[in-house]
Design a protein around this motif. Structure first.
Motif, PDB file in Angstrom:
ATOM      1  N   LEU A  80     111.258  93.291 -61.578  1.00  0.00           N
ATOM      2  CA  LEU A  80     111.617  93.076 -60.164  1.00  0.00           C
ATOM      3  C   LEU A  80     113.032  92.520 -60.022  1.00  0.00           C
ATOM      4  O   LEU A  80     113.788  92.936 -59.140  1.00  0.00           O
ATOM      5  CB  LEU A  80     110.615  92.119 -59.508  1.00  0.00           C
ATOM      6  N   ARG A  81     113.395  91.567 -60.902  1.00  0.00           N
ATOM      7  CA  ARG A  81     114.744  90.981 -60.856  1.00  0.00           C
ATOM      8  C   ARG A  81     115.797  92.045 -61.097  1.00  0.00           C
ATOM      9  O   ARG A  81     116.795  92.147 -60.376  1.00  0.00           O
ATOM     10  CB  ARG A  81     114.863  89.856 -61.899  1.00  0.00           C
ATOM     11  N   ASN A  88     119.792  96.413 -55.452  1.00  0.00           N
ATOM     12  CA  ASN A  88     119.646  95.601 -54.241  1.00  0.00           C
ATOM     13  C   ASN A  88     118.393  95.959 -53.441  1.00  0.00           C
ATOM     14  O   ASN A  88     118.416  95.991 -52.212  1.00  0.00           O
ATOM     15  CB  ASN A  88     120.902  95.700 -53.369  1.00  0.00           C
ATOM     16  N   ILE A  89     117.302  96.230 -54.141  1.00  0.00           N
ATOM     17  CA  ILE A  89     116.026  96.517 -53.488  1.00  0.00           C
ATOM     18  C   ILE A  89     115.222  95.222 -53.436  1.00  0.00           C
ATOM     19  O   ILE A  89     114.909  94.626 -54.468  1.00  0.00           O
ATOM     20  CB  ILE A  89     115.253  97.636 -54.214  1.00  0.00           C
ATOM     21  N   LEU A 118     108.084 102.565 -53.469  1.00  0.00           N
ATOM     22  CA  LEU A 118     108.985 101.900 -52.535  1.00  0.00           C
ATOM     23  C   LEU A 118     108.553 102.220 -51.109  1.00  0.00           C
ATOM     24  O   LEU A 118     108.099 103.334 -50.826  1.00  0.00           O
ATOM     25  CB  LEU A 118     110.429 102.380 -52.756  1.00  0.00           C
ATOM     26  N   ASN A 119     108.703 101.246 -50.210  1.00  0.00           N
ATOM     27  CA  ASN A 119     108.395 101.483 -48.808  1.00  0.00           C
ATOM     28  C   ASN A 119     109.205 102.665 -48.279  1.00  0.00           C
ATOM     29  O   ASN A 119     110.315 102.933 -48.759  1.00  0.00           O
ATOM     30  CB  ASN A 119     108.672 100.238 -47.971  1.00  0.00           C
ATOM     31  N   LYS A 120     108.650 103.336 -47.307  1.00  0.00           N
ATOM     32  CA  LYS A 120     109.193 104.589 -46.784  1.00  0.00           C
ATOM     33  C   LYS A 120     110.693 104.540 -46.455  1.00  0.00           C
ATOM     34  O   LYS A 120     111.427 105.445 -46.800  1.00  0.00           O
ATOM     35  CB  LYS A 120     108.399 104.987 -45.540  1.00  0.00           C
ATOM     36  N   GLN A 123     116.171 101.278 -48.489  1.00  0.00           N
ATOM     37  CA  GLN A 123     117.565 101.648 -48.765  1.00  0.00           C
ATOM     38  C   GLN A 123     117.986 100.904 -50.033  1.00  0.00           C
ATOM     39  O   GLN A 123     117.494  99.818 -50.303  1.00  0.00           O
ATOM     40  CB  GLN A 123     118.472 101.209 -47.603  1.00  0.00           C
ATOM     41  N   TRP A 124     118.897 101.475 -50.782  1.00  0.00           N
ATOM     42  CA  TRP A 124     119.401 100.782 -51.957  1.00  0.00           C
ATOM     43  C   TRP A 124     120.908 100.950 -52.030  1.00  0.00           C
ATOM     44  O   TRP A 124     121.475 101.900 -51.509  1.00  0.00           O
ATOM     45  CB  TRP A 124     118.743 101.256 -53.249  1.00  0.00           C
TER      46      TRP A 124
END
Length: 191
Positions: A80-81, A88-89, A118-120, A123-124
């Motif tokens: 996750l980190r 930048n998610i 990932l949620n719909k 953005q990254w």
């Protein structure tokens, strides 16, 4: 094949045995995230290309991830980190489904792959110190055996053949390719 299908199939399928080269040396713990997101109703995996100036694995195609650090509570924390640092998610946009078997590399790492959706509208943004480019590949393309090619090479005097997949950003091969192939194998198991 979309993320709803993936969630169901991943939960119902037993964990596939890893397809990897055996190596008994001590390994450095690390973790990667295999992020999946729907585009036009089809599941895609988010991949990164490492900058060419890096000392380790320059210019290679990879999953977001890295080494376990003392501040990480678990390898899941590491994954996750690294997803946050590299792309930048935010954690709120990540739904972790589970993990795949640990994967040992020829370069001295033991990798714990985590699978997430990932949620719909996620953005990254690439951290350009760690990621030269990020891009999506359809899971349908990645699970089609004809899209992969054998890559024979010599390692420690032994002939080894790995599988490779040509992407618009270079060749997907090595540990990342093996982790993705293990994941697609797991999804294809009969339910």
């Amino acid at each position: 094949m979309n993320t709803d299908f993936i969630k169901t199939r991943f939960q119902l399928s037993p964990t596939a045995a890893p397809n990897q080269i055996k190596d008994s040396r001590n390994k450095r713990a690390s973790a990667v995230m295999l992020p999946i997101i729907d585009v036009a109703g089809q599941a895609h995996i988010l991949l990164c290309k490492r900058p060419t100036y890096l000392h380790h694995h320059p210019g290679e195609i990879c999953l977001p991830g890295g080494k376990f650090e003392a501040s990480d509570k678990t390898l899941r924390t590491t994954a996750l980190r690294e997803l946050k640092e590299e792309l930048n998610i935010a954690h709120k946009d990540v739904n972790i489904l589970g993990n795949l078997p640990e994967y040992s590399t020829l370069t001295g790492f033991s990798i714990r792959p985590y699978v997430c959706v990932l949620n719909k509208n996620t953005q990254w943004v690439n951290d350009h110190n760690e990621v030269q480019a990020s891009f999506l590949l359809s899971l349908d393309e990645l699970s089609t055996e004809a899209n992969w090619q054998p890559l024979p090479f010599q390692r420690f005097g032994k002939e080894i053949t790995l599988q490779g997949f040509v992407t618009p950003h270079g060749l997907l091969w090595g540990a990342t390719a093996s982790i993705i192939k293990n994941f697609t194998k797991q999804l294809a198991l009969p339910v």
